[in-house]
Design a protein around this motif. Structure first.
Motif, short mmCIF file in Angstrom:
data_model
loop_
_atom_site.label_atom_id
_atom_site.label_comp_id
_atom_site.label_asym_id
_atom_site.label_seq_id
_atom_site.Cartn_x
_atom_site.Cartn_y
_atom_site.Cartn_z
N SER A 183 1.01 -1.00 -0.06
CA SER A 183 0.07 0.05 -0.11
C SER A 183 0.60 1.57 0.59
CB SER A 183 -0.97 -0.18 1.09
OG SER A 183 -0.23 0.05 2.40
N VAL A 184 2.02 1.33 0.63
CA VAL A 184 2.66 2.56 1.26
C VAL A 184 3.63 2.75 -0.78
CG1 VAL A 184 4.76 3.85 1.67
CG2 VAL A 184 3.29 2.30 3.30
N PRO A 185 3.95 3.82 -1.33
CA PRO A 185 3.97 3.56 -2.36
C PRO A 185 5.09 3.45 -2.66
CG PRO A 185 2.91 5.45 -2.33
CD PRO A 185 2.69 4.76 -0.80
N PHE A 186 6.55 3.75 -2.08
CA PHE A 186 7.73 3.41 -2.47
C PHE A 186 8.24 2.04 -1.97
CE2 PHE A 186 7.82 4.86 2.41
CZ PHE A 186 8.66 4.13 2.68
N LEU A 187 6.76 1.30 -1.33
CA LEU A 187 7.88 -0.21 -0.92
C LEU A 187 7.06 -0.63 -1.87
CD1 LEU A 187 6.98 0.08 2.53
CD2 LEU A 187 9.20 0.09 1.82
N LYS A 188 6.68 -0.08 -3.60
CA LYS A 188 5.81 -0.94 -4.16
C LYS A 188 6.54 -0.33 -5.72
CE LYS A 188 1.61 1.00 -4.58
NZ LYS A 188 -0.39 1.09 -4.42
N PRO A 189 7.01 -1.29 -6.02
CA PRO A 189 7.23 -1.70 -7.42
C PRO A 189 7.10 -0.69 -8.39
CG PRO A 189 7.64 -3.26 -7.05
CD PRO A 189 6.46 -2.79 -6.20
N ALA A 190 7.27 0.51 -9.29
CA ALA A 190 6.70 1.39 -10.58
C ALA A 190 6.01 0.35 -11.53
CB ALA A 190 7.40 1.94 -11.03
N GLU A 191 4.80 0.28 -12.23
CA GLU A 191 3.96 0.15 -12.19
C GLU A 191 3.99 -0.35 -13.81
OE1 GLU A 191 1.40 -0.76 -12.06
OE2 GLU A 191 0.65 -0.41 -9.85
N CYS A 192 3.88 -0.88 -14.74
CA CYS A 192 4.63 -1.67 -16.66
C CYS A 192 4.36 -0.13 -17.47
CB CYS A 192 4.32 -2.74 -17.02
SG CYS A 192 4.81 -4.43 -15.75
N VAL A 193 5.44 -0.34 -17.67
CA VAL A 193 4.76 1.32 -19.19
C VAL A 193 5.18 0.67 -19.99
CG1 VAL A 193 6.28 3.26 -20.18
CG2 VAL A 193 6.25 2.63 -17.45
N GLY A 194 4.04 -0.10 -21.13
CA GLY A 194 4.18 -0.90 -21.79
C GLY A 194 4.45 -2.33 -21.96
N PRO A 195 5.68 -2.99 -22.57
CA PRO A 195 6.55 -4.35 -21.70
C PRO A 195 6.89 -3.94 -21.18
CG PRO A 195 7.23 -3.18 -23.87
CD PRO A 195 6.16 -2.17 -23.84
#
Length: 452
Positions: free
Chosen positions: A135-147
């Motif tokens: 839930s904490v943003p900096f503890l989650k990996p960034a979302e995929c950008v395309g592939p």
């Protein structure tokens, strides 16, 4: 008072009791202060709501995580299919090993109440850490950008797996804390004379040697449950990954692939009453046994159904891959338009196998184990689940290593449309079949324990 040997015999059998024996439970139970439990004030139905409520919450949390973990690892932490499945089965295996730690602590040091309290706290810390990592943003990996999918950082992995394995450790205080060690000991002459029996770890008695022989006879039967547990582990790993590459729509709704595990639950709910009301009466006419089938026969049926389960999963995957090739989707990481509900038969068969195998296994270990070691043997039944999950991780590692040699795609690539998950299912079906043959050989030679 009789001879020294007579006194020793009486003490070892627990026939010599102090004046307070009528006040206390007499089974070694202690209260929250560590004192002998008083019958009128400890346990009974007053404790049941707390025990059941605690266990319900723990199991709800565990299965909620286990069912969705492989999807979270692949879609949020951007792990490959093999790596995600291996992490899930390793974690699940650890969850079924830690109860042995909890059992030792509860039986030899802390008592059951303190053990459950401590491990519940550990469980809560793990759940909090896991919740923060998701839930904490900096503890989650960034979302995929395309592939392109950025991998998780070391810190993100650390927090996530810290929470995950704290939960595994916390599970150890819940699954098996209600004793598992028989600490009966041979009493020395000095102990009999002085009345000091504080040293609970002594030389084994003749009874304990005989109990060990019983355990040795049970070992081959116990070992055959490991392969079955490896098959069962696929319900929360490869079955879910297979489902994510199928059509998950139900009208205007999209259902999670992990929700197909509901068919396993429905299968259990269906088969338990059917077995009790219909199968047992019919089987009783042929076998002449009150239970219809013996525990060994029930376990054999469960192993046979596990072979059918993996075969059904392989057939569905063959159909899915053929359709992907026909539609030109082999090199596209997209679901194939085949309904996920075609997975229902494999889940249903697995649920039926679970009813026959797991229940038969628990009854077998309870009935055939030495009287003083029934709890320990029940814990050993849980250990087959742990080892089965570890075996699944090992098989995945070996299969990936061998099938990706020379730059090949392998059986289980990140894009399942390019792989051959059906080969993996056939492999497990083959192993299950060989395991079943070994089981039949061992069960045929097994010498039943004489009833008391």
């Amino acid at each position: 008072m009789g001879s020294l040997e007579d006194q020793r015999s009486l003490l070892e059998e627990g026939l010599v009791q102090n004046d307070n024996s009528r006040l206390h439970t007499g089974d070694g139970s202690v209260d929250v202060h560590g004192d002998p439990a008083v019958k009128e004030k400890t346990g009974t139905w007053k404790a049941c709501p707390f025990i059941l409520g605690n266990e319900c919450c723990e199991r709800l949390a565990y299965y909620g995580i286990a069912a969705n973990l492989v999807t979270y690892l692949t879609r949020k932490l951007h792990e490959g299919n093999v790596s995600a499945a291996r992490n899930v089965t390793t974690w699940q295996g650890t969850c079924y090993v830690t109860p042995l730690i909890g059992a030792v602590l509860a039986d030899a040091y802390w008592g059951r109440y303190r053990t459950i309290a401590v491990f519940s706290t550990i469980y809560f810390i793990g759940m909090a850490a896991l919740t923060l990592s998701a839930s904490v943003p900096f503890l989650k990996p960034a979302e995929c950008v395309g592939p392109v999918c950025p991998p998780a950082t070391l810190a993100q992995y650390a927090v996530f797996f810290f929470g995950l394995y704290f939960i595994a450790l916390g599970t150890g205080g819940h699954l098996f804390s209600k004793r598992c060690l028989d600490k009966a000991a041979t009493l020395s002459d000095a102990e009999v004379k002085t009345g000091d029996y504080s040293d609970k770890w002594r030389i084994c008695t003749v009874t304990q040697v005989e109990e060990l022989k019983i355990l040795i006879r049970m070992f081959p039967i116990w070992a055959t449950g490991i392969v079955f547990a490896a098959v069962y582990a696929q319900m929360s790993t490869m079955f879910v990954e297979q489902g994510t590459m199928m059509d998950t729509s139900l009208g205007s709704f999209k259902i999670p692939a992990a929700s197909l595990g509901t068919f396993d639950v429905l299968s259990v709910i269906f088969w338990v009453p059917v077995y009790d009301r219909f199968i047992i009466p019919i089987a009783r006419k042929f076998t002449g046994k009150d239970k219809g089938f013996s525990e060994l026969q029930r376990m054999g049926i469960g192993l046979f159904l596990s072979v059918l389960c993996m075969s059904a999963a392989a057939v569905v995957e063959i159909w899915r891959l053929n359709l992907a090739e026909e539609l030109g989707l082999v090199h596209k990481k997209v679901p194939v338009p085949i309904s996920i509900f075609w997975q229902a038969p494999q889940y249903f068969l697995l649920g039926a196998a679970e009813v026959f195998m797991f229940i038969g296994q628990l009854e077998f270990f309870y009935d055939q184990s030495p009287d003083a070691m029934r709890s320990l043997c029940s814990a050993l039944a849980l250990l087959t689940t742990a080892l089965g999950n570890y075996l699944s991780s090992f098989i995945l590692t070996v299969v990936t290593y061998l099938t990706t040699a020379g730059g090949k795609t392998g059986w289980i690539p990140d894009n399942l449309n390019e792989g051959h998950l059906d080969y993996f299912f056939w492999l497990l079906a083959g192993l299950s079949f060989l395991n079943m043959l070994v089981y039949f050989a061992c069960a045929g030679k097994y010498k039943q324990k004489k009833a008391n």
